[in-house]
Design an enzyme around this catalytic site. Structure first.
Site, PDB file in Angstrom:
ATOM      1  N   LYS A 190       0.838  -1.213   0.000  1.00 28.19           N
ATOM      2  CA  LYS A 190       0.000   0.000   0.000  1.00 28.19           C
ATOM      3  C   LYS A 190       0.870   1.258   0.000  1.00 28.19           C
ATOM      4  CE  LYS A 190      -0.306  -0.279   4.976  1.00 28.19           C
ATOM      5  NZ  LYS A 190      -0.930  -1.007   6.069  1.00 28.19           N
ATOM      6  N   TYR A 217      15.626  30.158   8.604  1.00 28.54           N
ATOM      7  CA  TYR A 217      14.474  30.958   9.052  1.00 28.54           C
ATOM      8  C   TYR A 217      14.426  31.061  10.572  1.00 28.54           C
ATOM      9  CZ  TYR A 217      12.446  30.982   4.382  1.00 28.54           C
ATOM     10  OH  TYR A 217      12.211  31.189   3.051  1.00 28.54           O
TER      11      TYR A 217
HETATM   12  C1  LIG Z   1      -0.113  -1.887   6.694  1.00 26.17           C
HETATM   13  C2  LIG Z   1      -0.655  -3.133   7.235  1.00 26.17           C
HETATM   14  C3  LIG Z   1       0.176  -4.173   7.625  1.00 26.17           C
HETATM   15  C4  LIG Z   1       1.683  -4.058   7.645  1.00 26.17           C
HETATM   16  O1  LIG Z   1       2.092  -3.382   8.805  1.00 26.17           O
HETATM   17  P1  LIG Z   1       3.655  -3.160   9.103  1.00 26.17           P
HETATM   18  O2  LIG Z   1       3.677  -2.579  10.462  1.00 26.17           O
HETATM   19  O3  LIG Z   1       4.136  -2.205   8.070  1.00 26.17           O
HETATM   20  O4  LIG Z   1       4.294  -4.494   8.979  1.00 26.17           O
HETATM   21  C5  LIG Z   1      -0.405  -5.362   8.027  1.00 26.17           C
HETATM   22  N1  LIG Z   1      -1.751  -5.494   8.054  1.00 26.17           N
HETATM   23  C6  LIG Z   1      -2.576  -4.506   7.701  1.00 26.17           C
HETATM   24  C7  LIG Z   1      -4.044  -4.724   7.761  1.00 26.17           C
HETATM   25  C8  LIG Z   1      -2.071  -3.290   7.293  1.00 26.17           C
HETATM   26  O5  LIG Z   1      -2.900  -2.303   6.958  1.00 26.17           O
END
Ligand SMILES: *Cc1c(COP(=O)(O)O)cnc(C)c1O
Length: 326
Positions: free
Chosen positions: A3, A223
């Site tokens: 994702k 800044y």
């Molecule tokens: C993003 C996600 C993961 C992976 O989590 P990590 O901490 O990056 O390993 C696993 N399960 C779901 C449902 C997620 O949304």
């Protein structure tokens, strides 16, 4: 888990790189899943917790996407839909995160709706931990037990519980499916892997020094002149800023690497530039390469200095940053 464009690393590239070592890929948005479907026509793809409406269901059937069902109402919609192909469904139990997923009662009711449905090819039982990356192991044990017992009550189904932290720290949660995310990209959310088990960073976020300036006691930098020299120092101005995805909240002292040596952020990060104290870096000159995170300075370490986590840094590298893959 691919994702958010493979946690900012480029979903297509991550998919190609993992290849057959992954049995499937998880995406969070329908558009992400459809885009990866074009690139990986035969791979198993899972659309994670999302709004389940008729449009989602239609696209899942057409593009052969597995789908997370996290509400009883969505199970009802699915069982009543007219789909061209049946879907593999990942039925989600809420085990304590209270974000997505069903209570035991709804989970059981959803399962009963789905097993007999012509729209469902297979059911996998899943849950997601709230505390797998914290030292509170008993919370994760309790949460795992909630899925185990709900699932057991229904028969024998493939299970999926573990994210990266649980893969690393909670082996009793390993089941038919694991869902590694951040660990694929080289960050260990538990901070416990050392030596040969240590993970290596995948992303190296780099820029170059574009100017060098000597400053004297009392001079400020950037800044608001947040950083002030107490003695004569050498300041490098580097071609990266918050518009590239370097966090504006980075504090003075945040580490970065110049010529393989550590230096530290000095002064507020601006849109296109940031400044660092490079007094102690040997032979430093304009044009030298700077690693903002990657080899020698982990994204987790930078994130810690900005009150965030590596996940956010990785996913916020902006589109104007050129990507090189090898
Ligand atoms: C993003 C996600 C993961 C992976 O989590 P990590 O901490 O990056 O390993 C696993 N399960 C779901 C449902 C997620 O949304």
């Amino acid at each position: 888990m691919l994702k958010a464009n493979g946690y900012g690393h480029g979903a297509n590239w991550v998919a190609d790189t993992l290849g057959e070592r992954a049995q499937g890929f998880g995406l969070a948005r329908l558009c992400e899943a459809l885009a990866l479907r074009e690139h990986a026509p035969s791979k198993r793809l899972l659309l994670l917790g999302t709004l389940v409406d008729d449009n989602t269901l239609k696209h899942c059937a057409e593009a052969r996407l597995d789908l997370v069902i996290h509400r009883l109402e969505d199970a009802q919609r699915l069982s009543g839909a007219r789909l061209t192909t049946p879907l593999s469904i990942w039925l989600k139990r809420n085990v304590g995160m209270n974000r997505l997923g069903m209570s035991h009662e709804d989970f059981v009711a959803a399962q009963q709706l789905l097993v007999g449905s012509k729209n469902v090819k297979e059911v996998i039982h899943m849950s997601h931990f709230s505390d797998a990356d914290t030292p509170r192991a008993e919370v994760t044990e309790e949460q795992a037990e909630r899925l185990f017992s709900s699932s057991r009550a229904l028969g024998s189904f493939p299970l999926s519980l573990a994210n990266s932290a649980a893969i690393i720290a909670h082996p009793h949660t390993h089941a038919q499916w694991q869902r590694p995310g951040i660990m694929l990209y080289g960050d260990d959310p538990t901070g416990t892997l050392t030596g040969d088990n240590a993970l290596r960073p995948v992303m190296h976020f780099k820029s170059r020094i574009i100017a060098l300036k000597t400053v004297y006691p009392g001079d400020g930098v950037g800044y608001g002149r947040r950083w002030q020299a107490r003695e004569q120092r050498l300041i490098a101005t580097i071609g990266a800023g918050y518009a590239d995805g370097y966090p504006r909240h980075a504090t003075d002292g945040t580490p970065l690497m110049v010529n393989g040596q550590r230096a530290s952020l000095a002064g507020r990060v601006s849109m296109d530039l940031l400044t660092a104290d490079v007094t102690d870096v040997d032979h430093v000159k304009v044009g030298d390469e700077v690693t903002l995170w990657g080899q020698g300075v982990s994204a987790a370490e930078v994130a810690e200095r900005c009150g965030t986590i590596s996940y956010e840094l990785f996913t916020q590298v902006s589109s104007r940053v050129e990507r090189y893959y090898d």
